[in-house]
Motif scaffolding. Structure first.
Motif, short mmCIF file in Angstrom:
data_model
loop_
_atom_site.label_atom_id
_atom_site.label_comp_id
_atom_site.label_asym_id
_atom_site.label_seq_id
_atom_site.Cartn_x
_atom_site.Cartn_y
_atom_site.Cartn_z
N PRO A 1 0.80 -1.23 0.00
CA PRO A 1 0.00 0.00 0.00
C PRO A 1 0.84 1.28 0.00
O PRO A 1 0.29 2.36 -0.20
CB PRO A 1 -0.82 -0.12 1.30
N GLU A 2 2.14 1.17 0.21
CA GLU A 2 3.00 2.34 0.11
C GLU A 2 3.32 2.69 -1.34
O GLU A 2 3.83 3.77 -1.62
CB GLU A 2 4.30 2.11 0.89
N LYS A 3 3.01 1.76 -2.25
CA LYS A 3 3.31 1.97 -3.67
C LYS A 3 2.08 2.29 -4.50
O LYS A 3 2.15 3.10 -5.44
CB LYS A 3 3.97 0.72 -4.25
N VAL A 4 0.96 1.62 -4.20
CA VAL A 4 -0.19 1.67 -5.09
C VAL A 4 -1.45 2.11 -4.34
O VAL A 4 -1.47 2.14 -3.11
CB VAL A 4 -0.43 0.30 -5.76
N LEU A 5 -2.50 2.39 -5.10
CA LEU A 5 -3.76 2.87 -4.53
C LEU A 5 -4.72 1.74 -4.19
O LEU A 5 -5.64 1.93 -3.41
CB LEU A 5 -4.44 3.83 -5.50
N GLY A 6 -4.56 0.59 -4.79
CA GLY A 6 -5.50 -0.51 -4.55
C GLY A 6 -5.14 -1.70 -5.40
O GLY A 6 -4.00 -1.84 -5.86
N THR A 7 -6.12 -2.55 -5.66
CA THR A 7 -5.86 -3.80 -6.39
C THR A 7 -6.30 -3.75 -7.85
O THR A 7 -6.02 -4.69 -8.60
CB THR A 7 -6.60 -4.97 -5.71
N LEU A 8 -6.98 -2.68 -8.26
CA LEU A 8 -7.52 -2.61 -9.62
C LEU A 8 -6.76 -1.60 -10.47
O LEU A 8 -6.13 -0.68 -9.94
CB LEU A 8 -9.00 -2.23 -9.57
N PRO A 9 -6.79 -1.76 -11.79
CA PRO A 9 -6.14 -0.78 -12.66
C PRO A 9 -6.67 0.63 -12.41
O PRO A 9 -7.84 0.82 -12.11
CB PRO A 9 -6.53 -1.26 -14.07
N ASP A 10 -5.77 1.61 -12.54
CA ASP A 10 -6.15 3.00 -12.34
C ASP A 10 -5.54 3.84 -13.45
O ASP A 10 -5.24 3.33 -14.54
CB ASP A 10 -5.76 3.48 -10.94
N MET A 11 -5.34 5.12 -13.20
CA MET A 11 -4.82 6.01 -14.24
C MET A 11 -3.45 5.56 -14.74
O MET A 11 -3.11 5.78 -15.92
CB MET A 11 -4.75 7.44 -13.72
N ALA A 12 -2.64 4.95 -13.88
CA ALA A 12 -1.31 4.49 -14.32
C ALA A 12 -1.45 3.46 -15.44
O ALA A 12 -0.73 3.52 -16.45
CB ALA A 12 -0.54 3.91 -13.14
N GLU A 13 -2.36 2.52 -15.28
CA GLU A 13 -2.59 1.54 -16.35
C GLU A 13 -3.21 2.20 -17.58
O GLU A 13 -2.84 1.87 -18.71
CB GLU A 13 -3.52 0.42 -15.85
N ARG A 14 -4.13 3.12 -17.35
CA ARG A 14 -4.80 3.76 -18.48
C ARG A 14 -3.79 4.51 -19.36
O ARG A 14 -3.79 4.35 -20.59
CB ARG A 14 -5.87 4.73 -17.98
N VAL A 15 -2.93 5.30 -18.74
CA VAL A 15 -1.94 6.05 -19.50
C VAL A 15 -1.00 5.11 -20.24
O VAL A 15 -0.65 5.34 -21.40
CB VAL A 15 -1.14 6.98 -18.56
N SER A 16 -0.60 4.02 -19.59
CA SER A 16 0.32 3.07 -20.21
C SER A 16 -0.32 2.35 -21.40
O SER A 16 0.31 2.16 -22.44
CB SER A 16 0.79 2.05 -19.18
N LEU A 17 -1.57 1.95 -21.25
CA LEU A 17 -2.27 1.29 -22.35
C LEU A 17 -2.49 2.25 -23.52
O LEU A 17 -2.37 1.86 -24.69
CB LEU A 17 -3.60 0.73 -21.87
N GLU A 18 -2.80 3.49 -23.21
CA GLU A 18 -2.97 4.48 -24.27
C GLU A 18 -1.65 4.71 -25.01
O GLU A 18 -1.64 4.87 -26.23
CB GLU A 18 -3.50 5.79 -23.69
N PHE A 19 -0.55 4.69 -24.26
CA PHE A 19 0.76 4.81 -24.91
C PHE A 19 0.99 3.65 -25.87
O PHE A 19 1.45 3.85 -27.00
CB PHE A 19 1.88 4.84 -23.86
#
Length: 325
Positions: A68-86
């Motif tokens: 929990p010091e690294k991520v917001l939760g267990t599901l994809p969020d904006m980090a995944e969205r930006v990466s997939l869009e890239f």
């Protein structure tokens, strides 16, 4: 170096390259190394000769880190969205040099080592389902996914992992020996061990750092064993595809390490971090780094999404540059 479509496409991919080491002004780092191009050019040229999209495969998007010091939760969020869009945009932009463009198969390795990294299979399943929804939401029609359940359909996950290991893995002792002898393998071990140590320390109470370090050292060798086995399976199933990697790779490697988001950390991935909008763009950082900045948490659709950095003042600007550049 020629200005052929194949070289133009490789130059585009290399501009996002995640290199393991080497001087910043080397030919490899600047994308002008003929040896680097020669490793991958024949595969690109074969796709062009056939008149079909260039096919890339990338083992990635396993599941969120349990830390929990690294991520917001267990599901994809904006980090995944930006990466997939890239990744989708990378395929789109390839059409500038070659009209059929490119396509990418994400070979999700979540089930491959979920039992080793402390992520339950049901969490991996939920992450993967949301990732598929996200791909549809952003219209990523050049991206498809492939997982362990596609390679070994109809078997329980424990049996799938056992089949992967028995058919494609080398003994852990060989992994350990390679890490001791080969600088590139040692670099991979160091990165994997760091991830595991950070995650296990965050979830451990009353344990010394040394005991956790020794435990995660053993786990790191097993993770690399499974990861290499998955890589061998992917090579077996997609022999013609160009190999992308989310790990830093040495210059003259059969795999091309690639950054999907801007980040200061050469090892950080979307599933080990959060997206931070600093006003100049979206960066990948660890959650505790965003909170150290006093960033504001943003909700999207009733779920945690990303952070927005505070207004950049003269006192905050050096800190933001240090954390998010």
């Amino acid at each position: 170096m020629s200005g052929s479509p194949a070289d133009d496409i490789l130059r585009l991919v290399f501009s996002f390259r995640r290199l393991a080491h080497g001087p910043a002004d080397s030919a490899c780092a600047t994308g002008t190394c003929e040896e680097c191009f020669a490793l991958h050019r024949p595969k690109v040229e074969r796709f062009i000769e056939q008149g079909v999209p260039i096919h890339f495969v990338i083992p990635a998007f396993p599941a969120k880190s349990p830390n929990p010091e690294k991520v917001l939760g267990t599901l994809p969020d904006m980090a995944e969205r930006v990466s997939l869009e890239f990744l989708q945009e990378l395929c789109d932009y390839t059409r500038h040099y070659y009209e059929p463009g490119a396509r990418i198969t994400i070979c999700s390795d979540g089930y491959v080592f979920s039992d080793l990294v402390g992520v339950p299979d049901e969490v991996v399943r939920a992450y993967g389902a949301e990732l598929d929804l996200l791909l549809r939401a952003i219209g990523a029609d050049a991206i498809n996914t492939y997982g362990l359940e596609d390679a070994f359909p109809g078997f329980p996950y424990d049996e799938q992992r056992a089949m992967l290991t028995s058919q494609y893995a080398v003994p852990v002792e060989d992994v350990r020996a390679r890490a001791l002898a080969d600088p590139a393998a040692r670099n991979i071990f160091g990165g994997i061990h760091r991830f595991l140590f950070e995650d296990r320390m965050a979830l451990s109470t009353g344990r010394s750092r040394n005991s956790v370090r020794e435990e995660t050292k053993s786990l790191a060798y097993q993770v690399i064993q499974r990861s290499d086995a998955w890589s061998n399976l992917v090579e077996d199933f997609f022999p013609e595809a160009l190999r992308l990697s989310i790990h830093p790779q040495v210059s003259h490697s059969a795999k091309i390490g690639i950054h999907m988001m801007r980040t200061k950390d050469n090892w950080l991935t979307p599933w080990h971090g959060v997206a931070l909008d600093d006003g100049d763009g979206v960066r990948l950082v660890k959650r505790h780094e965003a909170e150290k900045l006093g960033a504001t948490l943003v909700m999207r659709g009733g779920r945690v999404s990303h952070y927005i950095a505070p207004n950049v003042s003269s006192s905050l600007k050096p800190l933001i540059e240090e954390v998010a550049s």
